[in-house]
Design a protein around this motif. Structure first.
Motif, PDB file in Angstrom:
ATOM      1  N   SER A 165     -13.958   7.756   3.107  1.00 41.65           N
ATOM      2  CA  SER A 165     -12.560   8.173   3.254  1.00 41.65           C
ATOM      3  C   SER A 165     -11.799   7.227   4.180  1.00 41.65           C
ATOM      4  N   PHE A 166     -12.471   6.656   5.177  1.00 42.77           N
ATOM      5  CA  PHE A 166     -11.825   5.663   6.043  1.00 42.77           C
ATOM      6  C   PHE A 166     -11.453   4.426   5.235  1.00 42.77           C
ATOM      7  N   ILE A 167     -12.385   3.952   4.410  1.00 41.03           N
ATOM      8  CA  ILE A 167     -12.120   2.766   3.585  1.00 41.03           C
ATOM      9  C   ILE A 167     -10.973   3.024   2.608  1.00 41.03           C
ATOM     10  N   THR A 168     -10.976   4.172   1.957  1.00 42.90           N
ATOM     11  CA  THR A 168      -9.895   4.447   0.997  1.00 42.90           C
ATOM     12  C   THR A 168      -8.556   4.617   1.697  1.00 42.90           C
ATOM     13  N   THR A 169      -8.539   5.222   2.878  1.00 43.33           N
ATOM     14  CA  THR A 169      -7.278   5.412   3.590  1.00 43.33           C
ATOM     15  C   THR A 169      -6.713   4.085   4.074  1.00 43.33           C
ATOM     16  N   VAL A 170      -7.560   3.246   4.657  1.00 40.06           N
ATOM     17  CA  VAL A 170      -7.091   1.935   5.119  1.00 40.06           C
ATOM     18  C   VAL A 170      -6.611   1.108   3.930  1.00 40.06           C
ATOM     19  N   SER A 171      -7.361   1.126   2.835  1.00 38.11           N
ATOM     20  CA  SER A 171      -6.948   0.393   1.633  1.00 38.11           C
ATOM     21  C   SER A 171      -5.617   0.912   1.109  1.00 38.11           C
ATOM     22  N   ALA A 172      -5.454   2.228   1.107  1.00 35.38           N
ATOM     23  CA  ALA A 172      -4.204   2.825   0.619  1.00 35.38           C
ATOM     24  C   ALA A 172      -3.023   2.419   1.502  1.00 35.38           C
ATOM     25  N   ILE A 173      -3.220   2.430   2.819  1.00 32.97           N
ATOM     26  CA  ILE A 173      -2.138   2.045   3.730  1.00 32.97           C
ATOM     27  C   ILE A 173      -1.783   0.576   3.546  1.00 32.97           C
ATOM     28  N   ILE A 174      -2.782  -0.292   3.413  1.00 29.42           N
ATOM     29  CA  ILE A 174      -2.514  -1.721   3.197  1.00 29.42           C
ATOM     30  C   ILE A 174      -1.755  -1.924   1.895  1.00 29.42           C
ATOM     31  N   LEU A 175      -2.228  -1.305   0.813  1.00 30.33           N
ATOM     32  CA  LEU A 175      -1.537  -1.443  -0.478  1.00 30.33           C
ATOM     33  C   LEU A 175      -0.120  -0.875  -0.420  1.00 30.33           C
ATOM     34  N   LEU A 176       0.047   0.216   0.279  1.00 31.35           N
ATOM     35  CA  LEU A 176       1.364   0.820   0.428  1.00 31.35           C
ATOM     36  C   LEU A 176       2.310  -0.118   1.161  1.00 31.35           C
ATOM     37  N   ARG A 177       1.846  -0.690   2.264  1.00 32.55           N
ATOM     38  CA  ARG A 177       2.677  -1.624   3.037  1.00 32.55           C
ATOM     39  C   ARG A 177       3.021  -2.864   2.219  1.00 32.55           C
ATOM     40  N   VAL A 178       2.041  -3.409   1.530  1.00 32.16           N
ATOM     41  CA  VAL A 178       2.286  -4.597   0.700  1.00 32.16           C
ATOM     42  C   VAL A 178       3.309  -4.274  -0.385  1.00 32.16           C
ATOM     43  N   THR A 179       3.144  -3.135  -1.016  1.00 30.71           N
ATOM     44  CA  THR A 179       4.058  -2.733  -2.083  1.00 30.71           C
ATOM     45  C   THR A 179       5.476  -2.533  -1.567  1.00 30.71           C
ATOM     46  N   PHE A 180       5.616  -1.815  -0.451  1.00 23.29           N
ATOM     47  CA  PHE A 180       6.955  -1.579   0.086  1.00 23.29           C
ATOM     48  C   PHE A 180       7.594  -2.858   0.592  1.00 23.29           C
ATOM     49  N   ASN A 181       6.795  -3.749   1.211  1.00 23.39           N
ATOM     50  CA  ASN A 181       7.353  -5.022   1.673  1.00 23.39           C
ATOM     51  C   ASN A 181       7.792  -5.878   0.499  1.00 23.39           C
ATOM     52  N   ALA A 182       6.983  -5.928  -0.550  1.00 21.25           N
ATOM     53  CA  ALA A 182       7.351  -6.702  -1.738  1.00 21.25           C
ATOM     54  C   ALA A 182       8.594  -6.114  -2.396  1.00 21.25           C
ATOM     55  N   ARG A 183       8.674  -4.821  -2.477  1.00 16.12           N
ATOM     56  CA  ARG A 183       9.841  -4.162  -3.068  1.00 16.12           C
ATOM     57  C   ARG A 183      11.080  -4.419  -2.227  1.00 16.12           C
ATOM     58  N   HIS A 184      10.931  -4.359  -0.906  1.00 17.10           N
ATOM     59  CA  HIS A 184      12.057  -4.585   0.003  1.00 17.10           C
ATOM     60  C   HIS A 184      12.583  -6.011  -0.150  1.00 17.10           C
ATOM     61  N   LYS A 185      11.683  -6.995  -0.237  1.00 17.01           N
ATOM     62  CA  LYS A 185      12.094  -8.392  -0.438  1.00 17.01           C
ATOM     63  C   LYS A 185      12.782  -8.565  -1.785  1.00 17.01           C
ATOM     64  N   TRP A 186      12.258  -7.903  -2.816  1.00 18.21           N
ATOM     65  CA  TRP A 186      12.820  -8.021  -4.153  1.00 18.21           C
ATOM     66  C   TRP A 186      14.221  -7.418  -4.200  1.00 18.21           C
ATOM     67  N   VAL A 187      14.425  -6.267  -3.523  1.00 11.50           N
ATOM     68  CA  VAL A 187      15.729  -5.607  -3.519  1.00 11.50           C
ATOM     69  C   VAL A 187      16.746  -6.458  -2.780  1.00 11.50           C
ATOM     70  N   LYS A 188      16.338  -7.154  -1.701  1.00 11.56           N
ATOM     71  CA  LYS A 188      17.247  -8.007  -0.947  1.00 11.56           C
ATOM     72  C   LYS A 188      17.766  -9.158  -1.787  1.00 11.56           C
ATOM     73  N   GLN A 189      16.915  -9.669  -2.685  1.00  6.16           N
ATOM     74  CA  GLN A 189      17.312 -10.821  -3.510  1.00  6.16           C
ATOM     75  C   GLN A 189      18.231 -10.321  -4.585  1.00  6.16           C
TER      76      GLN A 189
END
Length: 189
Positions: A165-189
């Motif tokens: 559960s630690f591995i899945t939670t950390v992986s989920a948080i990393i993927l979530l951050r990457v996704t939101f950061n990529a989306r935020h950069k895409w929306v700015k452009q």
């Protein structure tokens, strides 16, 4: 999917009829109904206990204490939510109960948080992802299920559940951050 299950059921019943073992079908139906009732009773008692505990925790300000303890990590994860809002308290409670392996008791907090977060897609998505990844420090429900089926060492699963559960939670948080950061950069452009 329903069609697949229907085919499996019909094949099973047909094979029992063909081999003239209808008494096996009757016995299996009775046994599975008995097991279901026993399991439901175990889980119901556990659910009643934790829902009662939740009410006591709310009345005794334990929820506010848990919110203060979880404040820093939650501020980072839920930066779009006001830390003094009621939604923030419900999020903290939901996550704390989930960490104790009490998904059933955490559900009312999660539902209330979702109602209060309406329109805040980032926070709602983060809460869903954290609930789905399921960080459990102590898997209470799994241990109760194992005890209900007479497991000799019901708590032997604690370490494997904690690690996975630690591995899945950390992986989920990393993927979530990457996704939101990529989306935020895409929306700015």
């Amino acid at each position: 999917m329903s069609m697949i299950w229907l085919v499996f059921i019909l094949l099973g019943i047909s094979s029992l009829l063909f081999t003239q073992q209808t008494d096996v079908l009757t016995m299996l139906m009775i046994e599975s109904a008995k097991d279901t009732a026993m399991l439901s009773a175990h889980l119901l008692v556990l659910m009643m206990f934790w829902l009662g505990f939740m009410k006591i925790a709310e009345a005794g300000d334990l929820i506010q204490l848990l919110t203060r303890l979880m404040k820093r990590p939650l501020m980072w994860l839920f930066s779009s939510v006001d830390q003094n809002s009621q939604a923030f308290s419900y999020i903290a409670s939901n996550i704390c109960f989930n960490m104790l392996g009490l998904g059933n008791a955490a559900t009312p907090f999660g539902l209330k948080a979702m109602q209060l977060l309406k329109g805040n897609n980032q926070a709602m998505t983060t809460l869903v992802i954290l609930n789905t990844s399921g960080l459990a420090l102590y898997p209470t429900n799994l241990i109760a299920l194992r005890l209900a089926f007479d497991s000799r060492e019901a708590s032997v699963i604690i370490l494997p559940v904690l690690i996975t559960s630690f591995i899945t939670t950390v992986s989920a948080i990393i993927l979530l951050r990457v996704t939101f950061n990529a989306r935020h950069k895409w929306v700015k452009q």
